[in-house]
Design a protein around this motif. Structure first.
Motif, short mmCIF file in Angstrom:
data_model
loop_
_atom_site.label_atom_id
_atom_site.label_comp_id
_atom_site.label_asym_id
_atom_site.label_seq_id
_atom_site.Cartn_x
_atom_site.Cartn_y
_atom_site.Cartn_z
N LEU A 133 0.86 -1.18 0.00
CA LEU A 133 0.00 0.00 0.00
C LEU A 133 0.89 1.23 0.00
CD1 LEU A 133 -2.88 1.25 0.35
CD2 LEU A 133 -2.43 1.21 2.82
N ILE A 134 0.72 2.09 -1.00
CA ILE A 134 1.54 3.29 -1.09
C ILE A 134 0.66 4.53 -1.09
CG2 ILE A 134 3.35 2.07 -2.36
CD1 ILE A 134 2.44 3.60 -4.90
N THR A 135 1.24 5.62 -0.64
CA THR A 135 0.59 6.91 -0.70
C THR A 135 1.67 7.95 -0.97
OG1 THR A 135 -1.01 8.37 0.41
CG2 THR A 135 0.74 7.44 1.78
N SER A 136 1.29 9.20 -1.00
CA SER A 136 2.26 10.26 -1.28
C SER A 136 2.75 10.91 0.01
CB SER A 136 1.63 11.32 -2.17
OG SER A 136 0.57 11.99 -1.49
N GLY A 137 3.90 11.52 -0.07
CA GLY A 137 4.39 12.28 1.06
C GLY A 137 3.43 13.40 1.42
N GLU A 138 2.78 13.97 0.42
CA GLU A 138 1.80 15.03 0.65
C GLU A 138 0.62 14.54 1.48
OE1 GLU A 138 -0.01 18.87 0.26
OE2 GLU A 138 2.05 18.14 0.04
N MET A 139 0.12 13.32 1.18
CA MET A 139 -0.97 12.75 1.96
C MET A 139 -0.53 12.54 3.41
SD MET A 139 -4.01 12.07 0.64
CE MET A 139 -4.54 10.65 1.59
N ILE A 140 0.67 12.05 3.61
CA ILE A 140 1.16 11.81 4.96
C ILE A 140 1.27 13.11 5.74
CG2 ILE A 140 3.25 11.14 6.23
CD1 ILE A 140 3.62 8.90 4.17
N ARG A 141 1.67 14.18 5.07
CA ARG A 141 1.84 15.46 5.75
C ARG A 141 0.50 16.16 6.02
NH1 ARG A 141 6.24 15.34 2.14
NH2 ARG A 141 5.03 16.35 0.48
N THR A 142 -0.45 16.01 5.12
CA THR A 142 -1.69 16.79 5.23
C THR A 142 -2.89 16.00 5.75
OG1 THR A 142 -2.29 16.33 2.92
CG2 THR A 142 -0.96 18.31 3.36
N LYS A 143 -2.88 14.67 5.56
CA LYS A 143 -4.02 13.85 6.01
C LYS A 143 -3.54 12.60 6.74
CE LYS A 143 -7.04 15.45 2.29
NZ LYS A 143 -7.94 15.06 1.17
N PRO A 144 -2.77 12.76 7.80
CA PRO A 144 -2.23 11.60 8.51
C PRO A 144 -3.30 10.69 9.11
CG PRO A 144 -1.90 13.60 9.79
CD PRO A 144 -2.36 14.04 8.44
N ASP A 145 -4.43 11.27 9.53
CA ASP A 145 -5.48 10.45 10.12
C ASP A 145 -6.10 9.52 9.07
OD1 ASP A 145 -5.10 11.61 12.57
OD2 ASP A 145 -6.77 13.02 12.38
N LEU A 146 -6.22 10.00 7.84
CA LEU A 146 -6.76 9.16 6.77
C LEU A 146 -5.77 8.05 6.42
CD1 LEU A 146 -8.89 8.51 4.68
CD2 LEU A 146 -7.83 10.19 3.14
N VAL A 147 -4.49 8.36 6.40
CA VAL A 147 -3.48 7.33 6.14
C VAL A 147 -3.53 6.28 7.22
CG1 VAL A 147 -1.02 6.86 5.83
CG2 VAL A 147 -2.00 8.97 4.91
N ARG A 148 -3.64 6.72 8.47
CA ARG A 148 -3.70 5.76 9.59
C ARG A 148 -4.93 4.86 9.48
NH1 ARG A 148 -2.75 9.13 12.93
NH2 ARG A 148 -0.54 8.70 13.25
N LEU A 149 -6.06 5.45 9.12
CA LEU A 149 -7.29 4.68 8.95
C LEU A 149 -7.13 3.65 7.84
CD1 LEU A 149 -10.32 4.21 9.52
CD2 LEU A 149 -10.81 6.02 7.86
N MET A 150 -6.51 4.05 6.73
CA MET A 150 -6.34 3.16 5.60
C MET A 150 -5.40 2.00 5.95
SD MET A 150 -7.31 2.61 2.52
CE MET A 150 -6.79 1.77 1.01
N VAL A 151 -4.35 2.29 6.69
CA VAL A 151 -3.42 1.22 7.09
C VAL A 151 -4.12 0.25 8.03
CG1 VAL A 151 -1.32 0.72 8.39
CG2 VAL A 151 -1.35 2.60 6.74
N LYS A 152 -4.86 0.77 9.00
CA LYS A 152 -5.57 -0.08 9.95
C LYS A 152 -6.59 -0.97 9.23
CE LYS A 152 -8.43 0.14 14.13
NZ LYS A 152 -9.05 1.04 15.14
N ALA A 153 -7.34 -0.38 8.31
CA ALA A 153 -8.33 -1.16 7.56
C ALA A 153 -7.67 -2.21 6.69
CB ALA A 153 -9.18 -0.21 6.71
N SER A 154 -6.55 -1.86 6.07
CA SER A 154 -5.86 -2.80 5.19
C SER A 154 -5.34 -4.00 5.97
CB SER A 154 -4.69 -2.10 4.47
OG SER A 154 -5.18 -1.07 3.64
N GLN A 155 -4.77 -3.76 7.14
CA GLN A 155 -4.28 -4.88 7.93
C GLN A 155 -5.42 -5.80 8.33
OE1 GLN A 155 -2.74 -4.11 11.87
NE2 GLN A 155 -1.29 -5.80 11.72
N ALA A 156 -6.53 -5.21 8.80
CA ALA A 156 -7.69 -6.02 9.18
C ALA A 156 -8.23 -6.77 7.97
CB ALA A 156 -8.76 -5.13 9.78
#
Length: 346
Positions: free
Chosen positions: A234-257
């Motif tokens: 699962l990849i995302t952009s550095g921009e997403m990590i900087r501006t929407k960290p909560d969404l990235v965290r949600l996506m990682v959590k959902a992907s693992q589950a």
């Protein structure tokens, strides 16, 4: 839909330069805009309220290697917090570029593609890696007596995309004296007709298809010679990590589950994969799950740390890409290619 045993993994072009990135912004024509997409309702529509609607670009037509992400989309419990829309890829769809330019917020790629993309100026970051072991293999005939890579030269022809990173690395590490490297045909038809023919494959699909059609396939795992990039990352952009960290965290959590769910109970996700890609039969998908379990759960990996990544693995891969000439020395820093801060054990 093309045959499912076309090899999707080498059709993802490397980014040529930062200049190319600058000319491919989010307003450009989307090469996958006509593909079917799937979310938990099948509609692809965004839902109102706290539930997040997120698009995930696949690196090929739907297959077992995407199963955990499909589980997020179709499982009622997993989809309560995230409405995941999966957009199929295909030949020539540059998922790394699409993420880097903001065309899609998340996508699926392999670790070597993340590094080659970053070397070309793409600000992409891996945040979750379900396949700990690479599924890349060389398909050979059992009757040919090829038991390891030292024997591979017994094959008179080896079909692979010679400019792909694994192929470049393999040719540096393995003697192919007497064996001619030929273009990869995209299916197992020639393999079935020629006992002296070997070819690239993924262990969870092509071997099963070849045996189903009457062949005698055996697999040599490329990871056995040390080339073992994380896969279906699962990849995302550095921009997403900087501006929407909560969404990235949600996506990682959902992907693992989702991956834990898929590897334990794949039926619902497989049904949706087959619906979107009818060429991918349910028996092939069922076989694929069995092989995926071995790749996702090597020694030391359990449900709790499924998807985790280490700097050691990324550094080794970066060194290999430099060694085989796929990346110029000094162009990449392994520690910047992945981010484990969004990963929660269990």
């Amino acid at each position: 839909m093309p045959p499912t045993n076309l090899n999707r993994r080498e059709f993802l072009p490397f980014l040529a330069s930062p200049l190319l990135l600058a000319g491919c912004g989010g307003q450009a024509e989307n090469p996958i805009s006509t593909a079917k997409s799937v979310d938990n309702t099948g509609s692809g529509t965004k839902n109102e309220g706290a539930r997040q609607s997120v698009e995930l670009g696949l690196n090929w037509y739907p297959e077992a290697e995407h199963g955990g992400y499909f589980a997020v989309a179709v499982d009622e419990a997993l989809s309560r917090a995230i409405d995941l829309k999966l957009t199929p890829g295909g030949p020539g769809v540059p998922v790394v570029q699409n993420v880097a330019t903001g065309r899609v917020p998340f996508a699926v790629a392999n670790a070597d593609q993340v590094l080659t993309g970053r070397a070309a100026g793409a600000d992409v970051v891996a945040v979750f890696a379900p396949l700990q072991m690479s599924p890349r293999c060389i398909l050979v005939h059992e009757k040919a007596g090829i038991r390891n890579f030292d024997d591979l030269k017994k094959a008179k022809k080896l079909a692979m995309n010679a400019n792909s990173t694994f192929a470049i690395y393999l040719q540096k590490k393995v003697s192919l004296e007497g064996c001619t490297v030929v273009a990869y045909p995209g299916n197992v038809a020639q393999f079935l007709l020629d006992e002296d023919f070997a070819q690239q494959a993924y262990v969870f699909s092509e071997p099963y298809l070849a045996r189903k059609k009457g062949g005698d396939p055996a697999s040599l795992m490329v990871s056995d010679i040390g080339f073992n990039p994380y896969t279906s990352v699962l990849i995302t952009s550095g921009e997403m990590i900087r501006t929407k960290p909560d969404l990235v965290r949600l996506m990682v959590k959902a992907s693992q589950a989702g991956w834990v769910k898929y590897l334990a109970e794949p039926a619902a996700a497989n049904a949706r994969i087959h619906e979107m890609n009818p060429e991918m039969e349910l028996d092939v998908l069922e076989f694929g799950v069995g092989e995926l379990k071995k790749l996702c759960y090597p020694e030391g990996i359990t449900d709790e740390n499924l998807g985790s990544m280490t700097l050691e693995r990324w550094s080794q891969l970066a060194d290999q890409l430099v060694e085989c000439g796929a990346v110029e020395a000094g162009k990449i820093k392994a520690e910047e290619a992945f981010d484990m801060s969004f990963f929660a054990k269990g």
